[in-house]
Motif scaffolding. Structure first.
Motif, short mmCIF file in Angstrom:
data_model
loop_
_atom_site.label_atom_id
_atom_site.label_comp_id
_atom_site.label_asym_id
_atom_site.label_seq_id
_atom_site.Cartn_x
_atom_site.Cartn_y
_atom_site.Cartn_z
N PRO A 173 0.80 -1.24 0.00
CA PRO A 173 0.00 0.00 0.00
C PRO A 173 0.83 1.29 0.00
CG PRO A 173 -0.23 -1.19 2.08
CD PRO A 173 0.54 -2.08 1.18
N TYR A 174 2.12 1.18 0.30
CA TYR A 174 2.95 2.40 0.31
C TYR A 174 3.98 2.40 -0.82
CZ TYR A 174 0.56 3.48 4.59
OH TYR A 174 -0.43 3.78 5.50
N LYS A 175 3.65 1.69 -1.88
CA LYS A 175 4.51 1.58 -3.05
C LYS A 175 4.85 2.96 -3.62
CE LYS A 175 2.72 -0.37 -6.85
NZ LYS A 175 2.11 -1.50 -7.55
N ASN A 176 6.13 3.16 -3.97
CA ASN A 176 6.59 4.39 -4.63
C ASN A 176 6.40 5.66 -3.80
OD1 ASN A 176 7.38 2.96 -6.93
ND2 ASN A 176 5.33 3.13 -7.83
N GLN A 177 6.26 5.49 -2.49
CA GLN A 177 6.04 6.64 -1.61
C GLN A 177 7.12 7.71 -1.79
OE1 GLN A 177 5.90 5.53 2.54
NE2 GLN A 177 4.70 7.35 3.04
N GLU A 178 8.38 7.26 -1.98
CA GLU A 178 9.49 8.21 -2.05
C GLU A 178 9.45 9.06 -3.33
OE1 GLU A 178 9.58 4.94 -2.18
OE2 GLU A 178 10.41 4.54 -4.18
N LYS A 179 8.64 8.65 -4.30
CA LYS A 179 8.56 9.40 -5.55
C LYS A 179 7.47 10.46 -5.51
CE LYS A 179 10.18 5.47 -8.23
NZ LYS A 179 9.66 4.26 -8.87
N MET A 180 6.76 10.56 -4.38
CA MET A 180 5.64 11.49 -4.29
C MET A 180 5.76 12.37 -3.07
SD MET A 180 2.63 8.82 -5.05
CE MET A 180 3.43 7.24 -5.21
N ARG A 181 5.05 13.49 -3.14
CA ARG A 181 5.05 14.42 -2.01
C ARG A 181 3.77 14.24 -1.19
NH1 ARG A 181 3.02 19.63 -1.97
NH2 ARG A 181 3.06 19.74 -4.26
N GLU A 182 3.97 14.15 0.12
CA GLU A 182 2.80 14.02 1.00
C GLU A 182 2.18 15.39 1.26
OE1 GLU A 182 3.60 11.91 4.63
OE2 GLU A 182 1.86 12.80 5.64
N ILE A 183 0.86 15.45 1.25
CA ILE A 183 0.21 16.70 1.68
C ILE A 183 -0.72 16.41 2.85
CG2 ILE A 183 0.35 17.67 -0.64
CD1 ILE A 183 -2.82 17.52 -0.59
#
Ligand code: NI
Length: 183
Positions: A173-183
């Motif tokens: 469920p947290y796949k590719n988290q590092e490629k995206m910005r959390e808001i």
């Protein structure tokens, strides 16, 4: 305020998996009323006192399909810092362009049709330009960003029979988290 009597479909309802049909103009009186009712409902769900009084879940977007109306329109009631609302009425939307940058809601997306906590990342474009029609059928161009951009993508998904939970890989469920910005 009086709470509009809306019957919101639950996750297991097959209509939520169907593709909604384009809206034709002029808009029917019934669709005009639905749009108004949805906005009132969403606003009330975000006002603490009303939410508690009617035991609502807070939401700021709703698509016609969530009421079993298979038409391509949705509304968003965005609460501003001064507690006023900015309303969006979006009919027959098309995404014309979007940012390369992806974002996601850190605490997880929610949906008035999904009555459970779902963990995981739903990748969304940080910014988008959307063409749509207003209640008079006039073409409008909307530029949206951040949480409003996420809300638009969530609702456009509804028009295409997609729920946010479908975009989360249950195995990762947290796949590719590092490629995206959390808001
Ligand atoms: Ni939803």
């Amino acid at each position: 305020m009086e709470l509009p009597n809306l019957k919101i479909l639950e996750e297991n309802d097959k209509r939520l998996r169907q593709i909604s049909k384009p809206v034709t103009f002029p808009l029917s009186a019934s669709d005009q009323k639905t749009i108004n009712d949805m906005l009132v409902y969403l606003q009330m769900s975000q006002i603490d006192e009303e939410r508690e009084k009617y035991n609502l879940r807070a939401g700021w977007g709703m698509s016609a399909v969530q009421l079993g109306i298979m038409k391509r329109y949705f509304v968003i009631a965005e609460e501003k810092e001064d507690k006023t609302f900015k309303n969006y009425i979006v009919i027959n939307p098309e995404i014309v362009s979007y940012s390369e940058e992806l974002i996601y809601v850190g605490e997880g997306e929610g949906c008035l049709s999904v009555n459970r906590d779902v963990k995981g990342i739903v990748p969304r474009y940080a910014r988008m330009t959307v063409k749509a029609q207003d209640m008079n059928g006039k073409e409008i161009t909307l530029r949206v960003r951040e949480d409003v951009s996420i809300a638009f993508q969530h609702e456009i998904d509804h028009l295409n029979g997609i729920l946010f939970v479908d975009r989360i890989d249950p195995k990762n469920p947290y796949k590719n988290q590092e490629k995206m910005r959390e808001i």
